[in-house]
Write a protein that holds these residues in place. Structure first.
Motif, PDB file in Angstrom:
ATOM      1  N   GLU A   1      96.491 107.756  90.951  1.00  0.00           N
ATOM      2  CA  GLU A   1      95.800 107.271  92.162  1.00  0.00           C
ATOM      3  C   GLU A   1      94.555 106.470  91.797  1.00  0.00           C
ATOM      4  O   GLU A   1      94.294 105.407  92.356  1.00  0.00           O
ATOM      5  N   ARG A   2      93.797 106.982  90.836  1.00  0.00           N
ATOM      6  CA  ARG A   2      92.564 106.284  90.440  1.00  0.00           C
ATOM      7  C   ARG A   2      92.884 104.992  89.697  1.00  0.00           C
ATOM      8  O   ARG A   2      92.190 103.993  89.851  1.00  0.00           O
ATOM      9  N   ALA A   3      93.964 104.993  88.914  1.00  0.00           N
ATOM     10  CA  ALA A   3      94.382 103.762  88.222  1.00  0.00           C
ATOM     11  C   ALA A   3      94.777 102.710  89.253  1.00  0.00           C
ATOM     12  O   ALA A   3      94.367 101.547  89.158  1.00  0.00           O
TER      13      ALA A   3
ATOM     14  N   GLY B   1      96.952 116.672  88.145  1.00  0.00           N
ATOM     15  CA  GLY B   1      96.162 115.871  87.199  1.00  0.00           C
ATOM     16  C   GLY B   1      96.834 114.517  86.968  1.00  0.00           C
ATOM     17  O   GLY B   1      96.161 113.476  86.872  1.00  0.00           O
ATOM     18  N   HIS B   2      98.167 114.526  86.894  1.00  0.00           N
ATOM     19  CA  HIS B   2      98.928 113.276  86.761  1.00  0.00           C
ATOM     20  C   HIS B   2      98.745 112.420  88.013  1.00  0.00           C
ATOM     21  O   HIS B   2      98.477 111.222  87.925  1.00  0.00           O
ATOM     22  N   LEU B   3      98.897 113.052  89.166  1.00  0.00           N
ATOM     23  CA  LEU B   3      98.762 112.312  90.432  1.00  0.00           C
ATOM     24  C   LEU B   3      97.383 111.670  90.529  1.00  0.00           C
ATOM     25  O   LEU B   3      97.251 110.487  90.866  1.00  0.00           O
TER      26      LEU B   3
ATOM     27  N   THR C   1      99.217 101.862  82.758  1.00  0.00           N
ATOM     28  CA  THR C   1      98.840 103.108  82.116  1.00  0.00           C
ATOM     29  C   THR C   1     100.075 103.719  81.479  1.00  0.00           C
ATOM     30  O   THR C   1     101.205 103.311  81.774  1.00  0.00           O
ATOM     31  N   PHE C   2      99.857 104.689  80.604  1.00  0.00           N
ATOM     32  CA  PHE C   2     100.958 105.290  79.846  1.00  0.00           C
ATOM     33  C   PHE C   2     100.811 106.803  79.864  1.00  0.00           C
ATOM     34  O   PHE C   2      99.702 107.328  79.933  1.00  0.00           O
ATOM     35  N   GLY C   3     101.940 107.503  79.759  1.00  0.00           N
ATOM     36  CA  GLY C   3     101.864 108.959  79.646  1.00  0.00           C
ATOM     37  C   GLY C   3     103.245 109.573  79.644  1.00  0.00           C
ATOM     38  O   GLY C   3     104.249 108.887  79.847  1.00  0.00           O
ATOM     39  N   THR C   4     103.278 110.877  79.434  1.00  0.00           N
ATOM     40  CA  THR C   4     104.556 111.593  79.426  1.00  0.00           C
ATOM     41  C   THR C   4     104.937 112.021  80.846  1.00  0.00           C
ATOM     42  O   THR C   4     106.089 111.925  81.253  1.00  0.00           O
ATOM     43  N   PHE C   5     103.957 112.526  81.569  1.00  0.00           N
ATOM     44  CA  PHE C   5     104.154 112.967  82.954  1.00  0.00           C
ATOM     45  C   PHE C   5     105.287 113.987  83.051  1.00  0.00           C
ATOM     46  O   PHE C   5     106.130 113.915  83.952  1.00  0.00           O
ATOM     47  N   ASP C   6     105.296 114.939  82.101  1.00  0.00           N
ATOM     48  CA  ASP C   6     106.300 116.002  82.123  1.00  0.00           C
ATOM     49  C   ASP C   6     105.775 117.145  82.993  1.00  0.00           C
ATOM     50  O   ASP C   6     104.567 117.423  82.995  1.00  0.00           O
ATOM     51  N   VAL C   7     106.640 117.826  83.708  1.00  0.00           N
ATOM     52  CA  VAL C   7     106.260 118.898  84.639  1.00  0.00           C
ATOM     53  C   VAL C   7     105.110 118.356  85.506  1.00  0.00           C
ATOM     54  O   VAL C   7     103.965 118.826  85.443  1.00  0.00           O
TER      55      VAL C   7
ATOM     56  N   LYS D   1     105.398 112.622  68.966  1.00  0.00           N
ATOM     57  CA  LYS D   1     103.965 112.659  69.279  1.00  0.00           C
ATOM     58  C   LYS D   1     103.456 114.074  69.515  1.00  0.00           C
ATOM     59  O   LYS D   1     102.391 114.451  69.045  1.00  0.00           O
ATOM     60  N   LYS D   2     104.211 114.871  70.305  1.00  0.00           N
ATOM     61  CA  LYS D   2     103.723 116.198  70.695  1.00  0.00           C
ATOM     62  C   LYS D   2     104.513 117.326  70.037  1.00  0.00           C
ATOM     63  O   LYS D   2     104.221 118.494  70.270  1.00  0.00           O
ATOM     64  N   GLY D   3     105.548 116.969  69.283  1.00  0.00           N
ATOM     65  CA  GLY D   3     106.344 117.986  68.602  1.00  0.00           C
ATOM     66  C   GLY D   3     107.108 118.868  69.571  1.00  0.00           C
ATOM     67  O   GLY D   3     107.421 120.026  69.257  1.00  0.00           O
TER      68      GLY D   3
ATOM     69  N   SER E   1      97.091 121.147  82.720  1.00  0.00           N
ATOM     70  CA  SER E   1      97.861 120.298  81.802  1.00  0.00           C
ATOM     71  C   SER E   1      99.296 120.808  81.773  1.00  0.00           C
ATOM     72  O   SER E   1      99.565 121.966  82.118  1.00  0.00           O
ATOM     73  N   THR E   2     100.198 119.944  81.347  1.00  0.00           N
ATOM     74  CA  THR E   2     101.601 120.347  81.211  1.00  0.00           C
ATOM     75  C   THR E   2     101.711 121.527  80.258  1.00  0.00           C
ATOM     76  O   THR E   2     102.414 122.511  80.532  1.00  0.00           O
ATOM     77  N   THR E   3     100.983 121.444  79.139  1.00  0.00           N
ATOM     78  CA  THR E   3     101.030 122.525  78.148  1.00  0.00           C
ATOM     79  C   THR E   3     100.593 123.849  78.763  1.00  0.00           C
ATOM     80  O   THR E   3     101.247 124.881  78.578  1.00  0.00           O
TER      81      THR E   3
HETATM   82  N1  CTP Z   1      95.801 113.658  82.837  1.00  0.00           N
HETATM   83  C1  CTP Z   1      94.628 113.855  83.581  1.00  0.00           C
HETATM   84  N2  CTP Z   1      94.206 115.113  83.863  1.00  0.00           N
HETATM   85  C2  CTP Z   1      94.898 116.190  83.412  1.00  0.00           C
HETATM   86  C3  CTP Z   1      96.092 116.007  82.656  1.00  0.00           C
HETATM   87  C4  CTP Z   1      96.507 114.719  82.375  1.00  0.00           C
HETATM   88  O1  CTP Z   1      93.971 112.887  83.989  1.00  0.00           O
HETATM   89  N3  CTP Z   1      94.437 117.390  83.691  1.00  0.00           N
HETATM   90  C5  CTP Z   1      96.210 112.305  82.520  1.00  0.00           C
HETATM   91  C6  CTP Z   1      96.157 112.010  81.030  1.00  0.00           C
HETATM   92  O2  CTP Z   1      94.832 111.685  80.643  1.00  0.00           O
HETATM   93  C7  CTP Z   1      97.092 110.819  80.932  1.00  0.00           C
HETATM   94  C8  CTP Z   1      98.153 111.134  81.999  1.00  0.00           C
HETATM   95  O3  CTP Z   1      97.574 112.120  82.861  1.00  0.00           O
HETATM   96  O4  CTP Z   1      96.408 109.635  81.288  1.00  0.00           O
HETATM   97  C9  CTP Z   1      99.450 111.650  81.397  1.00  0.00           C
HETATM   98  O5  CTP Z   1      99.117 112.741  80.592  1.00  0.00           O
HETATM   99  P1  CTP Z   1     100.171 113.692  79.882  1.00  0.00           P
HETATM  100  O6  CTP Z   1      99.879 113.746  78.429  1.00  0.00           O
HETATM  101  O7  CTP Z   1     101.532 113.322  80.303  1.00  0.00           O
HETATM  102  O8  CTP Z   1      99.823 115.108  80.587  1.00  0.00           O
HETATM  103  P2  CTP Z   1      99.181 116.444  80.036  1.00  0.00           P
HETATM  104  O9  CTP Z   1      99.143 117.401  81.172  1.00  0.00           O
HETATM  105  O10 CTP Z   1      97.888 116.156  79.338  1.00  0.00           O
HETATM  106  O11 CTP Z   1     100.290 116.906  78.992  1.00  0.00           O
HETATM  107  P3  CTP Z   1     100.204 117.849  77.698  1.00  0.00           P
HETATM  108  O12 CTP Z   1      99.658 119.170  78.099  1.00  0.00           O
HETATM  109  O13 CTP Z   1     101.656 117.926  77.255  1.00  0.00           O
HETATM  110  O14 CTP Z   1      99.349 117.130  76.667  1.00  0.00           O
END
Ligand code: CTP
Length: 131
Positions: free
Chosen positions: A23-25, A17-19, A7-13, A45-47, A120-122
């Motif tokens: 876990e499901r992956a 939701g990331h965890l 899987t791929f992602g930024t995983f910032d902050v 990608k996200k500016g 979400s991170t945002t």
């Molecule tokens: N993800 C998720 N549930 C969330 C947030 C993220 O399942 N509430 C998942 C995304 O679908 C992705 C992974 O976590 O598979 C990494 O997402 P990422 O873009 O790093 O996190 P976001 O919180 O979505 O970041 P941003 O707000 O910057 O878009």
């Protein structure tokens, strides 16, 4: 035979939701490999420059019990190469990407998992900025 999930992602902050997506992956196979997007890729990608550097984000994701291996995702265009090089049987993405990675169905199974609602991170960054 052992099944590798990628899987791929930024995983910032890093948040729950990331965890949950990791876990499901992990539950879909025997070995979970995570491509953590490079700082430069994120900016494109996200500016936005991530709060935590790619080195820090990589360390956090690598420390999780469900994660077996991490690497820096330098380019979106290299996804197919990463999938093949890692020998991935399954590609997992959040359903915010639903349909966007179906082109890889010739090399692996493509699974979209529902995002965890209301986080979400945002949203976290905006929440803290408003305090
Ligand atoms: N993800 C998720 N549930 C969330 C947030 C993220 O399942 N509430 C998942 C995304 O679908 C992705 C992974 O976590 O598979 C990494 O997402 P990422 O873009 O790093 O996190 P976001 O919180 O979505 O970041 P941003 O707000 O910057 O878009």
């Amino acid at each position: 035979m052992s099944r590798t999930v990628i899987t791929f992602g930024t995983f910032d902050v890093f948040h729950v939701g990331h965890l949950r997506v990791l876990e499901r992956a992990a539950a879909l196979g025997d070995r979970l490999v995570v491509g953590v997007s490079a700082d430069a890729l994120n900016e494109r990608k996200k500016g936005r420059v991530p709060v935590f550097s790619e080195r820090e984000r990589l360390r956090i994701v690598a420390a999780l019990r469900v994660v077996d291996e991490v690497f820096v995702e330098e380019s979106l265009e290299a996804k197919r190469d990463y999938i093949v090089t890692q020998g991935a049987d399954v590609l997992v993405m959040g359903d915010d990407w639903a349909g966007k990675f179906d082109e890889f169905a010739d090399v692996c199974q493509v699974v979209y998992l529902p995002r965890t609602p209301a986080i979400s991170t945002t949203a976290i960054i905006e929440h803290i900025a408003d305090l």
